[in-house]
Write an enzyme that holds these catalytic residues in place. Structure first.
Site, mmCIF file in Angstrom:
data_model
loop_
_atom_site.group_PDB
_atom_site.id
_atom_site.type_symbol
_atom_site.label_atom_id
_atom_site.label_comp_id
_atom_site.label_asym_id
_atom_site.label_seq_id
_atom_site.Cartn_x
_atom_site.Cartn_y
_atom_site.Cartn_z
ATOM 1 N N GLY A 1 65.738 -0.040 98.417
ATOM 2 C CA GLY A 1 64.309 0.173 98.172
ATOM 3 C C GLY A 1 63.656 0.879 99.344
ATOM 4 O O GLY A 1 62.515 0.571 99.712
ATOM 5 N N ASN B 1 65.961 -4.861 101.280
ATOM 6 C CA ASN B 1 64.515 -4.770 101.096
ATOM 7 C C ASN B 1 64.102 -4.735 99.626
ATOM 8 O O ASN B 1 62.987 -5.127 99.287
ATOM 9 C CB ASN B 1 63.988 -3.516 101.803
ATOM 10 C CG ASN B 1 62.529 -3.244 101.485
ATOM 11 O OD1 ASN B 1 61.640 -3.942 101.949
ATOM 12 N ND2 ASN B 1 62.287 -2.228 100.664
ATOM 13 N N SER C 1 59.474 -13.886 101.688
ATOM 14 C CA SER C 1 58.036 -13.685 101.517
ATOM 15 C C SER C 1 57.321 -14.978 101.885
ATOM 16 O O SER C 1 57.890 -16.068 101.790
ATOM 17 C CB SER C 1 57.731 -13.325 100.056
ATOM 18 O OG SER C 1 56.348 -13.426 99.774
ATOM 19 N N TYR D 1 58.897 -15.820 91.143
ATOM 20 C CA TYR D 1 59.069 -14.908 92.273
ATOM 21 C C TYR D 1 59.187 -15.699 93.571
ATOM 22 O O TYR D 1 60.083 -15.451 94.389
ATOM 23 C CB TYR D 1 57.881 -13.948 92.346
ATOM 24 C CG TYR D 1 57.819 -13.130 93.614
ATOM 25 C CD1 TYR D 1 58.653 -12.043 93.802
ATOM 26 C CD2 TYR D 1 56.924 -13.461 94.629
ATOM 27 C CE1 TYR D 1 58.603 -11.280 94.965
ATOM 28 C CE2 TYR D 1 56.860 -12.721 95.796
ATOM 29 C CZ TYR D 1 57.702 -11.620 95.959
ATOM 30 O OH TYR D 1 57.641 -10.894 97.122
ATOM 31 N N ALA D 2 58.299 -16.664 93.763
ATOM 32 C CA ALA D 2 58.335 -17.488 94.971
ATOM 33 C C ALA D 2 59.654 -18.243 95.069
ATOM 34 O O ALA D 2 60.254 -18.347 96.141
ATOM 35 C CB ALA D 2 57.159 -18.475 94.968
ATOM 36 N N ALA D 3 60.121 -18.755 93.942
ATOM 37 C CA ALA D 3 61.390 -19.478 93.925
ATOM 38 C C ALA D 3 62.555 -18.563 94.291
ATOM 39 O O ALA D 3 63.483 -18.969 95.004
ATOM 40 C CB ALA D 3 61.623 -20.095 92.547
ATOM 41 N N ILE E 1 50.911 -7.738 103.591
ATOM 42 C CA ILE E 1 51.189 -6.418 104.167
ATOM 43 C C ILE E 1 50.510 -5.368 103.302
ATOM 44 O O ILE E 1 50.864 -5.179 102.134
ATOM 45 C CB ILE E 1 52.703 -6.131 104.247
ATOM 46 C CG1 ILE E 1 53.435 -7.277 104.949
ATOM 47 C CG2 ILE E 1 52.943 -4.796 104.947
ATOM 48 C CD1 ILE E 1 53.025 -7.533 106.376
#
Length: 256
Positions: A15, A94, A147, A161-163, A194
């Site tokens: 990425g 990334n 993250s 997503y957090a998991a 960011i």
């Protein structure tokens, strides 16, 4: 004297055609690494990233691959090694995505798999793909991307997503133990808010952005350059006695 000199080393940044990935690729190139920029789509952006690095005197090539597919990962590593003339010394995982904000009540199996594949599966199997070359050399650097969401669950509709990012943290610690006897360091970057990235342009409203920045002790949102500076540290000899660790890049939003 220990420095951040990466001359002669091959760095793969997934990425890497925009945002944080490009900032990292550029920073590693400025330190002397030959950089392989992976991208999924937006070939023009990848080619522009390569041109920018070359104009600055660096060495870079771009490689299209879907890193959620094992065949794509294997082909990518083979192409990078053949084109740049050696095995990967530095891997920066990334590539990642939230895909979309989805409340758990609306989560589908398809969307769950997409989120986990791009964030966790890609990390696991890219690490697997570069380990033989690093092991043969008796050295290597792996930088995985988590993250702030891995710690606080993320915003609305970001629980999976957090998991996936929390799983990257745990996986990286386990891999660090396996890789350490072979001279390979495995560490994690965990960005907070960011700016200048497609992620927040897509998923964060202006009102939410202002509210978030107001709560950052350092008084500003982060930049891709802030993340790239930490990536250079982890990729360089300066971090040789560091493995299994996570660097939180969030201006003081979250302190461990």
């Amino acid at each position: 004297m220990i420095t951040t000199d990466l001359t002669g080393q091959i760095a793969l940044v997934t990425g890497g055609n925009a945002g944080i990935g490009f900032a990292i690729a550029r920073k590693l190139s400025q330190a002397g690494a030959k950089v392989a920029i992976n991208y999924l789509s937006k070939r023009e952006a990848a080619e522009q990233a390569v041109r920018t690095i070359r104009e600055e005197g660096g060495t870079a090539e771009c490689f299209q691959a879907d890193v959620t597919r094992i065949a794509g990962i294997e082909a990518l590593i083979s192409q990078v090694e053949r084109t740049l003339g050696g095995t990967v010394d530095i891997l920066v995982n990334n590539a990642g995505h939230m895909i979309e904000r989805v409340p758990n009540a609306e989560m589908t199996e398809e969307r769950y798999n997409q989120i986990m594949d791009v964030n966790l599966k890609s990390t696991v199997f890219l690490c697997k793909a570069v380990l033989p070359g690093m092991t043969a050399k008796g050295k290597g650097k792996i930088v995985n991307m988590a993250s702030l969401a891995a710690h606080n669950g993320g915003g609305p509709g970001a629980s999976v997503y957090a998991a996936s990012k929390a799983a990257v943290l745990a996986y990286s610690k386990g891999l660090a133990k396996e890789a350490a006897p072979h001279g390979i360091g495995v560490n994690v970057l965990s960005p907070g808010f960011i700016g200048q990235t497609a992620f927040h342009s897509t998923f964060t409203s202006d009102q939410a952005r202002k509210a978030t920045v107001a709560g950052i002790p350092l008084g500003r949102e982060g930049t891709p350059e802030d993340v790239a500076n930490c990536a250079l540290f982890l990729a360089s000899p300066l971090s040789d006695y560091l493995t299994g660790e996570t660097i939180e890049i969030n201006g003081g939003m979250f302190m461990r």
